[in-house]
Design an enzyme around this catalytic site. Sequence first.
Site, PDB file in Angstrom:
ATOM      1  N   HIS A  97     -10.062   3.613  -0.974  1.00  0.00           N
ATOM      2  CA  HIS A  97     -10.368   3.141   0.381  1.00  0.00           C
ATOM      3  C   HIS A  97     -11.221   1.887   0.232  1.00  0.00           C
ATOM      4  CE1 HIS A  97      -9.984   5.223   4.504  1.00  0.00           C
ATOM      5  NE2 HIS A  97      -8.807   5.089   3.936  1.00  0.00           N
ATOM      6  N   GLU A 127      -4.062   5.587  12.613  1.00  0.00           N
ATOM      7  CA  GLU A 127      -4.457   6.386  11.451  1.00  0.00           C
ATOM      8  C   GLU A 127      -5.691   7.229  11.755  1.00  0.00           C
ATOM      9  OE1 GLU A 127      -4.628   3.948   7.941  1.00  0.00           O
ATOM     10  OE2 GLU A 127      -2.601   3.143   8.270  1.00  0.00           O
ATOM     11  N   HIS A 177       0.819  -1.209   0.000  1.00  0.00           N
ATOM     12  CA  HIS A 177       0.000   0.000   0.000  1.00  0.00           C
ATOM     13  C   HIS A 177       0.855   1.263   0.000  1.00  0.00           C
ATOM     14  CE1 HIS A 177      -3.627   2.350   0.723  1.00  0.00           C
ATOM     15  NE2 HIS A 177      -3.011   2.966   1.709  1.00  0.00           N
TER      16      HIS A 177
END
Length: 703
Positions: free
Chosen positions: A80, A298, A34
Amino acid sequence: MSLSESDRELVVAELGRDPTPAEETLFENLWSEHCAYRSSRPLLSAFDSESEDVVIGPGDDAAVVALNDDTYITMGIESHNHPSYVDPYDGAATGVGGIVRDTLSMGAYPIALADSLYFGGFDREHSRYLLEGVVEGIADYGNSIGVPTVAGSTQFHPDYEGNPLVNVACVGLLSADRLVTANAQEPGNKLVLVGNGTGRDGLGGASFASEDLAEDAETEDRPAVQVGDPYTEKLLIEANEELVDDDLVESARDLGAAGLGGASSELVAKGGLGADIELDRVHQREPNMNALEILLAESQERMCYEVRPENVDAVADIAEKYDLGCSVIGDVTDGNYVCTFEGETVVDVSAEFIGDGAPMNDLPAEEPTQPETDLPKFDLGDAFEAVVGSPNCASKQWVYRQYDHEVQTRTATPPGDDSAMMAIRRAELGLAFTSGANPHWTTVSPYDGARAVALENATNLAVKGAEPLAAVDCLNGGNPEKPDVYGGFSGIVNGLADMCSELDVPVVGGNVSLYNDSPSGPIPPTPTLAMTGTTAEYDAPPAQFSGQGTLLLVGESSGALGGSEYLAQMGGSDRFPDLPENASEVVSALVSVATQDGTLAVHDVSDGGLAVTLAEMVSADAGASVSLPDSAESLFSELPGRAVVETTTPDAVEEAFEKIAPVTELGTADESGALEIEVGDETLRWSAEEIAELRDVLARELD
């Protein structure tokens, strides 16, 4: 996930010791697919990212493109996907929040969003559940922060059932003197964290996004999904404006993947510098957080700024004014990236090694093959109704009516058209914006399908009279360790790159999302492209008939049916159609025709072919009478780079396309409020009301 043995050996060799637990987890996240693009970076050099308008290309939080000497736009896109499967509402909402903060970190104000969404079969209850949650999340977040969602796409394909895609793009606006980058500038400057308190949400999000979804992902992976707070994001947007206006920011990075560890290490690494960070100083919203949690959570709505020491108090005052948390967490140095917690050093590594030290993967790839031709025979009237009424070709008004597209008062052409048009008054330009991909095309032929996606997006701009300016991509694929999956992914990268080069459209940034695989199998290779274009006018020709002109089809009258909604609905197979060899000339001619005085309406031919294009152009006040050859290809081929033009000056259209592409007279527009199509010796007719009923399937099933 955990750090692989081979990666751990590299880290130990670099450090000369075993990594601490915090270091090991930091490497695990920042060296994940990612963040590090380990399987895709070797392919991305295929993209041409330069032009005289490109100010900042790939590598920063967002790209920057000049509209003129004084006015710039930013362009960014992100995925996402995994979070939106686990928690569709928060997963989609925080996708919006993240791409907006990427815009802020460049000194820009966000002015437009586009969402490209991909779900499993619409007939599946779980797909509809995901669709409803995702759209609600995007709407609630975007509407609350005051950024209009003006463009996008919604596609359904059975292979997204176990792994939907949520790709969100954002355009920002700034003057040249406000530009900020993510490159740390000078040792001795302070690192200041502004925004929400740090919590435990989103822990391990980067590594979670770099593995296949498991059967129990909806429960087991929920802690890896961030939770959004749009009202704090709105305060952060306005605070960021003031910070940039007052020249208080030297560099900036939003906190996204890998949280504070990712943002701060990348910021100093890009400047060839280091940092000393005291994790105890980070303002928190949960008690007793440990070093690893503070470093890698996050939590959303947070920005990391590099600030000169003499400006720290002014930054804190602005944060207090907007009721935002503010922590001076450390210093920029010319040494290593060092983090301490409760007096103990928990991270001491080279920032450059964290950011760029991950080895690239050399993966085998299998070349995809196109299917044999096996075309079905169906009644054309039944096929028309099946295609026009299919979820992929139906009206998406149910989706975009939930989005506020009028906030900020720049939207001149709203959602539901080929592309949105934004009035950029300071530059006296119209900015057209489009985004999407077609997974049916890239399933049949990843390379040619991706070329078609690029041409289709450029055509969406051209029919509004806009010259393509620049693009960003979101490249979605399955598990790259499977040779057939990686072969398909390689195909979409090369196809997108080749067509954008043909069109002279620089690809200035993007995002890669791999491991979109689940127990139900891999997703189709999906190259979402978001593209902007400019025009001297804010107004654009409509996509609906006026009822007064001659109807022309510009481009080939038909092509192969591979990748078409017709075959998806009726069964059968075919190769993908051959794209025009002079795509750039076709797009330029379309721009010219769209701006002619005699042009009354223009609409591109894409999903569902000419059948859907004509159906979408009909209204209660205007219809058409059309004559076509006796073939399914003429009605349902989805060959891109074509458009239907209603004009009072057909000779001018033919002149614009002379020696470029064929122009075929289809018939005339009228005031009947109905569509009549003569196909060979068969005549088909539907009223505007009947067509609207066919196309209203989403609202009918979801309201």
